[in-house]
Motif scaffolding. Structure first.
Motif, PDB file in Angstrom:
ATOM      1  N   ALA A 198       3.218  19.201  10.390  1.00  0.00           N
ATOM      2  CA  ALA A 198       3.002  18.683   9.031  1.00  0.00           C
ATOM      3  C   ALA A 198       2.683  17.195   9.067  1.00  0.00           C
ATOM      4  O   ALA A 198       3.372  16.410   9.729  1.00  0.00           O
ATOM      5  CB  ALA A 198       4.237  18.925   8.164  1.00  0.00           C
ATOM      6  N   HIS A 199       1.629  16.835   8.337  1.00  0.00           N
ATOM      7  CA  HIS A 199       1.262  15.415   8.220  1.00  0.00           C
ATOM      8  C   HIS A 199       2.234  14.710   7.270  1.00  0.00           C
ATOM      9  O   HIS A 199       2.839  15.338   6.393  1.00  0.00           O
ATOM     10  CB  HIS A 199      -0.185  15.275   7.713  1.00  0.00           C
ATOM     11  CG  HIS A 199      -0.630  13.845   7.689  1.00  0.00           C
ATOM     12  ND1 HIS A 199      -0.633  13.096   6.529  1.00  0.00           N
ATOM     13  CD2 HIS A 199      -1.038  13.014   8.680  1.00  0.00           C
ATOM     14  CE1 HIS A 199      -1.038  11.865   6.823  1.00  0.00           C
ATOM     15  NE2 HIS A 199      -1.306  11.794   8.121  1.00  0.00           N
ATOM     16  N   ASN A 200       2.334  13.405   7.438  1.00  0.00           N
ATOM     17  CA  ASN A 200       3.235  12.585   6.612  1.00  0.00           C
ATOM     18  C   ASN A 200       2.951  12.685   5.109  1.00  0.00           C
ATOM     19  O   ASN A 200       3.781  12.270   4.307  1.00  0.00           O
ATOM     20  CB  ASN A 200       3.125  11.116   7.035  1.00  0.00           C
ATOM     21  CG  ASN A 200       3.731  10.867   8.407  1.00  0.00           C
ATOM     22  OD1 ASN A 200       4.656  11.558   8.807  1.00  0.00           O
ATOM     23  ND2 ASN A 200       3.214   9.890   9.134  1.00  0.00           N
ATOM     24  N   ALA A 227       0.131  -1.721   3.633  1.00  0.00           N
ATOM     25  CA  ALA A 227      -1.114  -1.051   3.212  1.00  0.00           C
ATOM     26  C   ALA A 227      -1.674  -0.222   4.360  1.00  0.00           C
ATOM     27  O   ALA A 227      -1.685  -0.671   5.515  1.00  0.00           O
ATOM     28  CB  ALA A 227      -2.148  -2.088   2.791  1.00  0.00           C
ATOM     29  N   HIS A 228      -2.161   0.967   4.035  1.00  0.00           N
ATOM     30  CA  HIS A 228      -2.852   1.767   5.046  1.00  0.00           C
ATOM     31  C   HIS A 228      -4.230   1.147   5.301  1.00  0.00           C
ATOM     32  O   HIS A 228      -4.882   0.672   4.356  1.00  0.00           O
ATOM     33  CB  HIS A 228      -3.008   3.212   4.537  1.00  0.00           C
ATOM     34  CG  HIS A 228      -3.387   4.153   5.628  1.00  0.00           C
ATOM     35  ND1 HIS A 228      -4.687   4.316   6.038  1.00  0.00           N
ATOM     36  CD2 HIS A 228      -2.635   4.953   6.421  1.00  0.00           C
ATOM     37  CE1 HIS A 228      -4.721   5.190   7.032  1.00  0.00           C
ATOM     38  NE2 HIS A 228      -3.480   5.587   7.280  1.00  0.00           N
ATOM     39  N   PRO A 229      -4.695   1.154   6.562  1.00  0.00           N
ATOM     40  CA  PRO A 229      -5.995   0.507   6.847  1.00  0.00           C
ATOM     41  C   PRO A 229      -7.216   1.226   6.269  1.00  0.00           C
ATOM     42  O   PRO A 229      -8.334   0.734   6.435  1.00  0.00           O
ATOM     43  CB  PRO A 229      -6.052   0.442   8.376  1.00  0.00           C
ATOM     44  CG  PRO A 229      -4.985   1.319   8.870  1.00  0.00           C
ATOM     45  CD  PRO A 229      -3.995   1.553   7.786  1.00  0.00           C
ATOM     46  N   SER A 241      -0.991   2.506  10.259  1.00  0.00           N
ATOM     47  CA  SER A 241      -1.086   3.946  10.005  1.00  0.00           C
ATOM     48  C   SER A 241       0.198   4.429   9.328  1.00  0.00           C
ATOM     49  O   SER A 241       1.185   3.684   9.239  1.00  0.00           O
ATOM     50  CB  SER A 241      -1.274   4.698  11.319  1.00  0.00           C
ATOM     51  OG  SER A 241      -0.029   4.795  11.990  1.00  0.00           O
ATOM     52  N   THR A 242       0.223   5.682   8.913  1.00  0.00           N
ATOM     53  CA  THR A 242       1.416   6.188   8.236  1.00  0.00           C
ATOM     54  C   THR A 242       2.638   6.124   9.165  1.00  0.00           C
ATOM     55  O   THR A 242       3.735   5.794   8.728  1.00  0.00           O
ATOM     56  CB  THR A 242       1.197   7.622   7.721  1.00  0.00           C
ATOM     57  OG1 THR A 242       0.798   8.465   8.800  1.00  0.00           O
ATOM     58  CG2 THR A 242       0.137   7.653   6.637  1.00  0.00           C
ATOM     59  N   ALA A 243       2.440   6.395  10.462  1.00  0.00           N
ATOM     60  CA  ALA A 243       3.576   6.326  11.397  1.00  0.00           C
ATOM     61  C   ALA A 243       4.035   4.881  11.575  1.00  0.00           C
ATOM     62  O   ALA A 243       5.242   4.607  11.653  1.00  0.00           O
ATOM     63  CB  ALA A 243       3.189   6.919  12.744  1.00  0.00           C
TER      64      ALA A 243
HETATM   65  P1  13P Z   1      -2.683   8.526   9.467  1.00  0.00           P
HETATM   66  O1  13P Z   1      -1.532   9.425   9.203  1.00  0.00           O
HETATM   67  O2  13P Z   1      -3.222   8.756  10.839  1.00  0.00           O
HETATM   68  O3  13P Z   1      -2.365   7.102   9.184  1.00  0.00           O
HETATM   69  O4  13P Z   1      -3.884   8.967   8.511  1.00  0.00           O
HETATM   70  C1  13P Z   1      -3.879   8.881   7.171  1.00  0.00           C
HETATM   71  C2  13P Z   1      -4.750   9.851   6.524  1.00  0.00           C
HETATM   72  O5  13P Z   1      -5.317   9.594   5.527  1.00  0.00           O
HETATM   73  C3  13P Z   1      -4.856  11.174   7.098  1.00  0.00           C
HETATM   74  O6  13P Z   1      -5.614  11.934   6.321  1.00  0.00           O
END
Ligand code: 13P
Ligand code: SF4
Length: 327
Positions: A50-52, A224-226, A241-243
């Motif tokens: 699962a993604h964040n 901020a996310h890049p 990144s989210t991590a």
């Molecule tokens: P990351 O989780 O790699 O930072 O990516 C963000 C994103 O938008 C994934 O769709």
């Protein structure tokens, strides 16, 4: 005890985990699907990645492996189970299939796309190469396997600068996220040729949003996310990144934080850090939100939708992803 109360009793420890972000009234319907999904995972010998940006009842209650795009790619490689179910978007499921091709990879909704992946085709990449002969192509993982197949190497938001600099060249093409490319360009001496793709979630944040939140919430730390526009990243205290955002919160325990990214991210990190106040605004990703507990349950019951990649495409796309993972 009736069947419903047995399910509630079995899933009570999971509710305890997410009770700060899931209402008591929501839980009984979640509990039934969660209980079924946990059983189906055993029956199918399946793991859920699962993604964040997945909602907390998925992220904290049924997922086996969670993380940002880079972590999910790395961990997918080592999965031993027969089935990988991706609770995320299509390019993430494709990447898992590229890296562990003997497994059955499922995605609960084939329409869980991404505005970045949709912004560019394999023919566009070939056109860029013709216009810039000899310049290597660095491709964000948020792309189709067909686009990856035309690329020299992939990157994620967690390693973009390191990948660009690893090539040892004065100039690269970096696609398709214009803002990620501009944010990397601000940190490196490598010249970067960009494409005009944008994330529909992160492009909506503005510098005025950040200033307004700072005025209303003194002392707030802004991450901020890049994929945010460069003028938004410039207003933030930190970008990653989210991590990387999650690690930053875990290491620094700010009293108040604003995560300029998708909404579920704050919910998921808040579960782990009740001591931190998470300030909004946030934006929802409609693609990530196509994944739900009923969808995951149905996918495991019916073993659908299986991700299939043309072998001729897969062999070239895999090289670009593996080159990234070797850096
Ligand atoms: P990351 O989780 O790699 O930072 O990516 C963000 C994103 O938008 C994934 O769709
Ligand atoms: Fe794509 Fe943006 Fe959604 Fe991530 S948040 S899947 S980059 S549209």
């Amino acid at each position: 005890m009736g069947a419903a109360s047995e399910v509630l009793a079995r899933t009570a420890p999971l509710y305890d985990r997410v009770k700060s972000v899931v209402l008591p009234a929501e839980w009984p319907s979640f509990a039934e699907d969660i209980d079924a999904i946990l059983r189906l995972k055993r029956e199918r010998n399946a793991v859920i990645l699962a993604h964040n940006y997945q909602t907390p009842e998925i992220f904290h209650c049924v997922a086996d492996i969670v993380g940002d795009s880079l972590a999910l790619a790395r961990r997918a490689m080592d999965v031993d189970a027969d089935v990988i179910l991706m609770a995320g978007v299509h390019f993430m499921a494709e990447t898992a299939k590229l890296l562990n091709s003997s497994k059955t990879v499922l995605i609960p909704d084939l329409h869980a796309g991404c505005s970045l992946a949709e912004s560019i085709t394999a023919a566009d990449v070939r056109g860029l190469r013709e216009r810039h002969p000899g310049v290597p192509v660095v491709t964000y993982v948020n792309t189709s396997a067909a686009v990856k197949a035309e690329s020299d190497i992939c990157c994620t938001s967690g390693n973009a600068r390191a990948i660009v600099e690893s090539l040892g060249v004065p100039e690269v093409i970096m696609l398709p996220d214009e803002y990620l490319a501009q944010n990397v360009a601000a940190e490196t001496s490598v010249r970067i040729i960009t494409w005009n793709g944008h994330c529909e979630v992160h492009e909506r944040f503005t510098p005025a949003d950040v200033r307004q939140v700072r005025e209303g919430h003194p002392g707030v730390v802004v991450l901020a996310h890049p994929e945010c526009p460069p003028d938004v990243v410039a207003e933030a205290d930190f970008s990653g990144s989210t991590a990387v955002m999650q690690d930053w919160v875990a290491r620094n325990h700010p009293a108040r934080v604003l995560l300029l990214t998708e909404c579920s991210m704050s919910d998921n990190v808040a579960v782990l850090h009740p001591e931190v106040e998470f300030v909004r605004p946030c934006n929802l990703c409609p693609h990530m939100k196509r994944i739900s507990l009923p969808g995951i349950r149905q996918a495991l019951e019916e073993m659908r939708h299986e991700v299939v990649i043309d072998p001729a495409v897969a062999v070239r796309a895999r090289q670009a992803v593996e080159r990234m993972l070797a850096i």
